[in-house]
Design an enzyme around this catalytic site. Structure first.
Site, PDB file in Angstrom:
ATOM      1  N   ARG A 108      14.123 -20.804   7.125  1.00  0.00           N
ATOM      2  CA  ARG A 108      13.970 -21.025   5.695  1.00  0.00           C
ATOM      3  C   ARG A 108      12.679 -21.729   5.281  1.00  0.00           C
ATOM      4  NH1 ARG A 108      18.674 -20.721   2.573  1.00  0.00           N
ATOM      5  NH2 ARG A 108      17.795 -22.175   1.061  1.00  0.00           N
ATOM      6  N   ASP A 165      10.920 -24.258  35.375  1.00  0.00           N
ATOM      7  CA  ASP A 165      10.303 -23.345  34.415  1.00  0.00           C
ATOM      8  C   ASP A 165       8.842 -23.047  34.748  1.00  0.00           C
ATOM      9  OD1 ASP A 165       9.530 -25.949  33.815  1.00  0.00           O
ATOM     10  OD2 ASP A 165       9.672 -25.709  31.642  1.00  0.00           O
ATOM     11  N   THR A 212      -0.180 -30.101  39.303  1.00  0.00           N
ATOM     12  CA  THR A 212       1.235 -30.404  39.156  1.00  0.00           C
ATOM     13  C   THR A 212       1.708 -29.804  37.840  1.00  0.00           C
ATOM     14  OG1 THR A 212       2.893 -32.177  39.145  1.00  0.00           O
ATOM     15  CG2 THR A 212       0.838 -32.607  37.993  1.00  0.00           C
ATOM     16  N   SER A 213       3.011 -29.737  37.659  1.00  0.00           N
ATOM     17  CA  SER A 213       3.555 -29.085  36.463  1.00  0.00           C
ATOM     18  C   SER A 213       3.007 -29.685  35.182  1.00  0.00           C
ATOM     19  CB  SER A 213       5.088 -29.188  36.465  1.00  0.00           C
ATOM     20  OG  SER A 213       5.636 -28.493  37.555  1.00  0.00           O
ATOM     21  N   HIS A 226      10.962 -51.633 -11.680  1.00  0.00           N
ATOM     22  CA  HIS A 226      12.408 -51.713 -11.423  1.00  0.00           C
ATOM     23  C   HIS A 226      13.153 -50.575 -12.122  1.00  0.00           C
ATOM     24  CE1 HIS A 226      11.372 -55.797 -10.129  1.00  0.00           C
ATOM     25  NE2 HIS A 226      10.737 -55.894 -11.282  1.00  0.00           N
ATOM     26  N   SER A 253      22.315 -23.670 -11.434  1.00  0.00           N
ATOM     27  CA  SER A 253      23.661 -24.035 -11.001  1.00  0.00           C
ATOM     28  C   SER A 253      24.549 -22.809 -11.076  1.00  0.00           C
ATOM     29  CB  SER A 253      24.229 -25.153 -11.885  1.00  0.00           C
ATOM     30  OG  SER A 253      25.614 -25.340 -11.654  1.00  0.00           O
ATOM     31  N   SER A 296      11.664 -35.144  28.637  1.00  0.00           N
ATOM     32  CA  SER A 296      11.409 -33.711  28.473  1.00  0.00           C
ATOM     33  C   SER A 296      12.297 -33.052  27.420  1.00  0.00           C
ATOM     34  CB  SER A 296      11.585 -32.997  29.813  1.00  0.00           C
ATOM     35  OG  SER A 296      11.357 -31.613  29.671  1.00  0.00           O
TER      36      SER A 296
END
Length: 488
Positions: free
Chosen positions: A12, A79, A103-104, A151, A281, A326
């Site tokens: 959306r 993964d 490394t990953s 206020h 509405s 992660s």
């Protein structure tokens, strides 16, 4: 429609660009570009990687076999290694050198940094558009008196344009913060399993200069001039905290503005855009609900709460790293960007079509002006020989009486009541002479002109700026449609 849950941010609210940026396609393409950059750097520094292998990797950046990767991940429960395997299937001659020495987190963390930077640059354009809209609005209404509120009670007059500059100033503050975050972002580079670069000491036979050059080359490929000075296995999660705090700050500004608009729309003074065939509405056909401003507030609350994830993650990184960041980051970071994108797109729409009911504004000013003018009337009374303290008490008692009648629906005439007190030495007609609203807005118009002029360089050539942002982040597809406000 599908039979599975889909995030409303995707279905959306968010733009096509932001949805693509955090798609799996874009993420894995970035992973593959990182593998290519590593291979190029290692090749140029003398490791046994051929140009043919690199060319084959480059030929298969976008043709990602996600089914193959999913099947492999189910088997190996990893993964990154699943995608190393899948990439190797697509580029078999290079299969043996993909991810060499890495490394990953070389893949995952550097890719995240690239995506976050590009997301921030895109949001910068959206933020500038909101500022530009408000600048035009402020200039148009810089001298239009309106009732001020403290206020949420009637106070001294301001101008409609001056109020808009308060919103603008918040957004400009967000822009400064966003620019600072982008300008100070650093790359992780390829630093090894615990950040020691030990694997590359082995590959380059202890030549530390080659390791530094490799990291400079990789960083430059992705538009970064610096790597973090030191790191563990991951980049410092303080960066995530800084990014989400920046997005939260934008949400705070949007909420403040949208909430003000909702209050003013209740009083029929200002209204957000409302299309000809829009339904307010399902039951009350006469309604004109400020649904866009309400949606801004709703999404902003979500983003401000989402931003709490990053400091909690940053504070719980054990030693060189822990993996409990992660799953949280997979959700909180992309969703934060998608939400900020949605909020700013709504803010663009609202500020571009904000409507002022000037007659209602004028009527409200006139209704409260006698109360607002009482301080000036007191000064005039003193000039005529009156006692300041005595006149203050007369104004207080007459004002309270007039307010009580107003609340009870009775007729009231504060100026006539004050004129009946000879201590003022003024007739009602003389008092009415000081009821020019422009006498009570102070330097509002001047303040608006000054601030709009100060902000002008930021938004000068806004279309050119947006084109530059789109170019710098390599927007895929029609850039104009990515910036369009749709599904609002």
């Amino acid at each position: 429609m599908t039979d599975q849950y889909e995030s409303p941010l995707s279905s959306r609210y968010a733009s096509d660009y932001m949805l693509h940026l955090f798609s799996q396609q874009k993420r894995i393409e970035t992973w593959r570009k990182l593998w290519i950059s590593l291979a190029k750097a290692e090749h140029s520094l003398g490791l046994p990687i051929t140009e043919k292998q690199i060319e084959e990797l480059e030929a298969h950046i976008t043709d990602i076999d996600f089914a193959c990767a999913a099947a492999r991940e189910k088997e190996v429960r990893h993964d990154v290694m699943a995608h190393v395997y899948t990439y190797g299937k697509a580029a078999p001659s290079a299969a043996g050198i993909i991810h060499l020495g890495a490394t990953s987190c070389y893949i995952t963390d550097n890719a995240d940094i690239v995506l976050y930077r590009d997301g921030l640059k895109y949001l910068r354009g959206e933020l500038l558009k909101v500022i530009a809209n408000l600048s035009r609005f402020a200039e148009t209404y810089k001298a239009t008196p309106t009732l001020g509120y403290t206020h949420y009670q009637p106070a001294q007059l301001v101008t409609i344009g001056k109020r808009a500059t308060l919103w603008m100033q918040d957004f400009v503050s967000d822009l400064v913060e966003l620019d600072f975050v982008v300008e100070t972002m650093k790359f992780l580079g390829c630093r090894g399993t615990t950040g020691t670069e030990a694997s590359f000491l082995e590959l380059f036979d202890g030549d530390t200069a080659k390791i530094d050059e490799m990291n400079r080359c990789i960083s430059a490929d992705f538009g970064f001039t610096q790597c973090f000075d030191v790191c563990g296995q991951t980049y410092p999660r303080k960066l995530d905290s800084r990014i989400l705090n920046c997005l939260s700050s934008i949400a705070q500004s949007c909420y403040r503005m949208a909430n003000d608009i909702r209050l003013l729309q209740h009083d029929r003074q200002v209204e957000e855009p409302f299309e000809k065939n829009q339904i307010g509405s399902s039951a009350m056909a006469y309604k004109r609900n400020p649904m866009r401003s309400e949606r801004i507030c709703s999404l902003s609350r979500y983003l401000m709460a989402d931003a709490l994830n990053a400091p909690m993650t940053a504070s719980t990184q054990w030693l060189e790293r822990t993996l409990d960041d992660s799953a949280n980051r997979r959700i909180s970071m992309p969703e934060g960007f998608l939400c900020a994108d949605a909020i700013l797109r709504l803010a663009q729409n609202v500020t571009d079509g904000l409507h002022v009911n000037e007659k209602i504004v004028e009527k409200t000013v006139r209704e409260y002006l006698p109360f607002i003018a009482t301080e000036n009337l007191m000064m005039e009374g003193v000039k005529n020989g009156g006692d300041r303290q005595q006149l203050h008490e007369i104004i207080r008692t007459c004002s309270m009486d007039a307010t009580a009648k107003m609340k009870n629906g009775e007729r009231w005439d504060l100026l006539a009541d004050l004129a009946n007190h000879p201590e003022f030495g003024m007739t009602k007609q003389e008092m009415e002479a000081v009821l020019d609203p422009m006498l009570y807005t102070g330097r509002c118009a001047e303040q608006v002109e000054s601030y709009v002029k100060k902000v002008a360089p930021l938004i000068a050539g806004i279309d050119r700026i947006l084109d530059m942002i789109r170019t710098s982040i390599n927007v895929v597809g029609d850039a104009a449609s990515a910036l369009a406000v749709s599904r609002l």
